[in-house]
Design a protein around this motif. Structure first.
Motif, PDB file in Angstrom:
ATOM      1  N   LEU A   1       0.824  -1.202   0.000  1.00 23.14           N
ATOM      2  CA  LEU A   1       0.000   0.000   0.000  1.00 23.14           C
ATOM      3  C   LEU A   1       0.864   1.261   0.000  1.00 23.14           C
ATOM      4  O   LEU A   1       2.000   1.258   0.471  1.00 23.14           O
ATOM      5  CB  LEU A   1      -0.906   0.020   1.226  1.00 23.14           C
ATOM      6  CG  LEU A   1      -1.882  -1.143   1.395  1.00 23.14           C
ATOM      7  CD1 LEU A   1      -2.766  -0.907   2.622  1.00 23.14           C
ATOM      8  CD2 LEU A   1      -2.736  -1.343   0.152  1.00 23.14           C
ATOM      9  N   PHE A   2       0.292   2.338  -0.518  1.00 15.76           N
ATOM     10  CA  PHE A   2       0.915   3.649  -0.413  1.00 15.76           C
ATOM     11  C   PHE A   2      -0.199   4.681  -0.359  1.00 15.76           C
ATOM     12  O   PHE A   2      -1.357   4.381  -0.631  1.00 15.76           O
ATOM     13  CB  PHE A   2       1.857   3.924  -1.594  1.00 15.76           C
ATOM     14  CG  PHE A   2       1.148   4.235  -2.892  1.00 15.76           C
ATOM     15  CD1 PHE A   2       1.094   5.530  -3.383  1.00 15.76           C
ATOM     16  CD2 PHE A   2       0.521   3.231  -3.633  1.00 15.76           C
ATOM     17  CE1 PHE A   2       0.437   5.823  -4.581  1.00 15.76           C
ATOM     18  CE2 PHE A   2      -0.142   3.505  -4.824  1.00 15.76           C
ATOM     19  CZ  PHE A   2      -0.177   4.808  -5.302  1.00 15.76           C
ATOM     20  N   GLY A   3       0.135   5.895   0.015  1.00 15.35           N
ATOM     21  CA  GLY A   3      -0.873   6.944   0.069  1.00 15.35           C
ATOM     22  C   GLY A   3      -0.496   8.048   1.028  1.00 15.35           C
ATOM     23  O   GLY A   3       0.558   8.014   1.673  1.00 15.35           O
TER      24      GLY A   3
ATOM     25  N   ARG B   1      -0.237   8.274 -11.394  1.00 15.15           N
ATOM     26  CA  ARG B   1       0.515   9.518 -11.260  1.00 15.15           C
ATOM     27  C   ARG B   1      -0.189  10.469 -10.295  1.00 15.15           C
ATOM     28  O   ARG B   1       0.462  11.123  -9.472  1.00 15.15           O
ATOM     29  CB  ARG B   1       0.683  10.185 -12.626  1.00 15.15           C
ATOM     30  CG  ARG B   1       1.782   9.564 -13.478  1.00 15.15           C
ATOM     31  CD  ARG B   1       1.865  10.219 -14.845  1.00 15.15           C
ATOM     32  NE  ARG B   1       3.093   9.822 -15.525  1.00 15.15           N
ATOM     33  CZ  ARG B   1       4.226  10.498 -15.490  1.00 15.15           C
ATOM     34  NH1 ARG B   1       4.298  11.620 -14.782  1.00 15.15           N
ATOM     35  NH2 ARG B   1       5.293  10.073 -16.125  1.00 15.15           N
ATOM     36  N   VAL B   2      -1.504  10.562 -10.395  1.00 15.18           N
ATOM     37  CA  VAL B   2      -2.259  11.426  -9.474  1.00 15.18           C
ATOM     38  C   VAL B   2      -2.102  10.935  -8.043  1.00 15.18           C
ATOM     39  O   VAL B   2      -1.839  11.709  -7.118  1.00 15.18           O
ATOM     40  CB  VAL B   2      -3.743  11.480  -9.882  1.00 15.18           C
ATOM     41  CG1 VAL B   2      -4.574  12.194  -8.808  1.00 15.18           C
ATOM     42  CG2 VAL B   2      -3.908  12.192 -11.221  1.00 15.18           C
TER      43      VAL B   2
ATOM     44  N   ASN C   1      -0.247  13.027  -5.134  1.00 14.55           N
ATOM     45  CA  ASN C   1      -0.941  13.389  -3.901  1.00 14.55           C
ATOM     46  C   ASN C   1      -0.184  12.882  -2.673  1.00 14.55           C
ATOM     47  O   ASN C   1      -0.136  13.547  -1.638  1.00 14.55           O
ATOM     48  CB  ASN C   1      -2.366  12.834  -3.910  1.00 14.55           C
ATOM     49  CG  ASN C   1      -3.323  13.717  -4.673  1.00 14.55           C
ATOM     50  OD1 ASN C   1      -3.108  14.921  -4.802  1.00 14.55           O
ATOM     51  ND2 ASN C   1      -4.401  13.134  -5.188  1.00 14.55           N
ATOM     52  N   THR C   2       0.394  11.691  -2.785  1.00 12.90           N
ATOM     53  CA  THR C   2       1.198  11.150  -1.684  1.00 12.90           C
ATOM     54  C   THR C   2       2.421  12.029  -1.452  1.00 12.90           C
ATOM     55  O   THR C   2       2.760  12.352  -0.299  1.00 12.90           O
ATOM     56  CB  THR C   2       1.623   9.709  -2.014  1.00 12.90           C
ATOM     57  OG1 THR C   2       0.454   8.912  -2.261  1.00 12.90           O
ATOM     58  CG2 THR C   2       2.408   9.090  -0.871  1.00 12.90           C
TER      59      THR C   2
ATOM     60  N   PRO D   1      -4.525  19.637   0.163  1.00 14.84           N
ATOM     61  CA  PRO D   1      -4.235  18.202   0.291  1.00 14.84           C
ATOM     62  C   PRO D   1      -5.532  17.406   0.387  1.00 14.84           C
ATOM     63  O   PRO D   1      -6.526  17.884   0.953  1.00 14.84           O
ATOM     64  CB  PRO D   1      -3.435  18.119   1.595  1.00 14.84           C
ATOM     65  CG  PRO D   1      -3.796  19.342   2.365  1.00 14.84           C
ATOM     66  CD  PRO D   1      -4.182  20.398   1.384  1.00 14.84           C
ATOM     67  N   VAL D   2      -5.541  16.207  -0.176  1.00 17.24           N
ATOM     68  CA  VAL D   2      -6.747  15.390  -0.113  1.00 17.24           C
ATOM     69  C   VAL D   2      -6.983  14.937   1.326  1.00 17.24           C
ATOM     70  O   VAL D   2      -6.051  14.761   2.111  1.00 17.24           O
ATOM     71  CB  VAL D   2      -6.660  14.178  -1.064  1.00 17.24           C
ATOM     72  CG1 VAL D   2      -6.576  14.632  -2.513  1.00 17.24           C
ATOM     73  CG2 VAL D   2      -5.483  13.286  -0.731  1.00 17.24           C
ATOM     74  N   GLY D   3      -8.262  14.792   1.666  1.00 16.84           N
ATOM     75  CA  GLY D   3      -8.617  14.377   3.017  1.00 16.84           C
ATOM     76  C   GLY D   3      -8.550  15.503   4.032  1.00 16.84           C
ATOM     77  O   GLY D   3      -8.621  15.242   5.233  1.00 16.84           O
TER      78      GLY D   3
END
Length: 372
Positions: free
Chosen positions: A132-134, A225-226, A230-231, A326-328
């Motif tokens: 996993l990554f993120g 890529r997105v 984002n990560t 940033p997302v979240g």
């Protein structure tokens, strides 16, 4: 459904809780180290469990094995005592068949929980996850990608050992876990993207060379890529922001380039906002969104979901800057001046009414504020 989510403060737990909040009507009961002792009472009226609590790495192999099996024993005991036919989803791993502490303990944990679920007439699903990554992964713990992001933003050059690797973004893993709550299967195996360790490192370097100097956006023409960009951005927030934009002035006035993107979709819009009014109050799961004030003064405020601290940026059209959301993170912009505020907004994808990726959430529910 009332869903008990163990490991809710962890990397995958945060992403799963975020996605449950955005896309479902489930009541989510977060379980962390702080309230683990209440697990039995929390299961008393639950419909399902997503079990993510675990130990990935520790100083000794015994800590990994005892950590994962101990958590599983606690959960199994509470399931048996509840007597409820719970739907229980467990995050598994492709390492489960390996003869190492992590693989052995995850295999034992799954079997222990599965047996308890069967005794109460429930349904057990093992979601077998690749690497996993993120966003907000811990370096040297959750993912080598998180370690690479830390090295990239710190301008370090780690020693690389190349291997082929399958990578799945944490939001995609979270969706598989959520799907498993309702599917009549015993096992799910979501597929990630096939890449390599060196390719990931090189892509992060490409992002950094473009984005770090003036906020130029890289090629965002694929989902991977997105997700990786984002990560990477999560490792820069909030210290890198706002991004200073360069005005080009002459006798006629000024010209400021606010967005420069190397590829992919893109949509630009602008708004006028009267004094004292706030826009936004929402968050995204994957959308890259840039705010740039063109005229007036404003405060851009952001809060990571399920956290308390609010980060504020005071910005002005007289000193043009950009802030990428940033997302979240719930975010908003408030006109703090006496004149009309003009703001330019850019997102990396076209707006789609059937999938807007915009979820309402107040930034300031009596939260602690800070100025970066």
């Amino acid at each position: 459904m009332k869903i008990v989510l163990t490991g809710a403060n962890g990397f995958l737990g945060w992403h799963t809780r975020l996605r449950l909040s955005a896309l479902t009507n489930h009541e989510v009961v977060p379980v962390t180290r702080d309230n683990w002792g209440e697990l039995g009472s929390l299961l008393a009226d639950a419909d399902g469990v997503i079990h993510l609590a675990g130990v990935n790495r520790a100083e000794t192999e015994d800590e990994v094995e005892l950590g994962n099996t101990g958590l599983a024993n606690d959960l199994a005991r509470c399931i048996s005592l509840s007597g409820r036919p719970l739907r229980v989803v467990v995050s598994g791993t492709i390492q489960v068949d390996r003869d190492n502490a992590y693989g052995r303990s995850k295999r034992t944990a799954q079997n222990t929980i599965n047996e308890a679920v069967r005794t109460v007439g429930g349904h057990f699903v093992n979601v077998c996850l690749p690497n996993l990554f993120g966003e907000h992964g811990l370096p040297f713990y959750n993912s080598f990608v998180a370690t690479f992001v830390r090295a990239t933003v710190s301008n370090q050059d780690p020693q690389l050992v190349d291997n082929d690797v399958e990578l799945l973004h944490a939001q995609d893993a979270a969706q598989s876990l959520i799907d498993a709550l309702e599917l009549e299967v015993d096992r799910l195996r979501p597929e990630g993207v096939q890449t390599s360790v060196v390719d990931v490192w090189n892509l992060l370097q490409d992002f950094h060379l473009l984005y770090m100097p003036v906020g130029e956006l890289p090629d965002l023409s694929s989902k991977f890529r997105v997700d990786l960009f984002n990560t990477y951005r999560s490792g820069l927030f909030p210290s890198y922001y706002p991004i200073a934009l360069v005005p080009h002035s002459d006798a006629r006035g000024s010209f400021v380039e606010t967005v420069r993107c190397r590829g992919g979709e893109g949509q630009t819009s602008f708004s006028s906002t009267v004094p004292g009014i706030t826009r936004g109050e929402h968050y995204h799961l994957s959308k890259i969104e840039r705010f740039a004030v063109i005229q007036g003064t404003a405060r851009i405020s952001l809060r990571r979901m399920f956290h308390d601290e609010v980060v504020n940026f005071d910005v002005s059209g007289d000193d043009p800057v950009a802030v990428d959301m940033p997302v979240g993170w719930a975010h908003s912009i408030t006109n703090t001046g006496n004149d009309t505020l003009l703001t330019q907004f850019w997102s990396h994808e076209l707006f789609r009414p059937d999938a807007p990726d915009t979820f309402s959430e107040p930034v300031h529910p009596n939260m602690l504020e800070s100025q970066p």
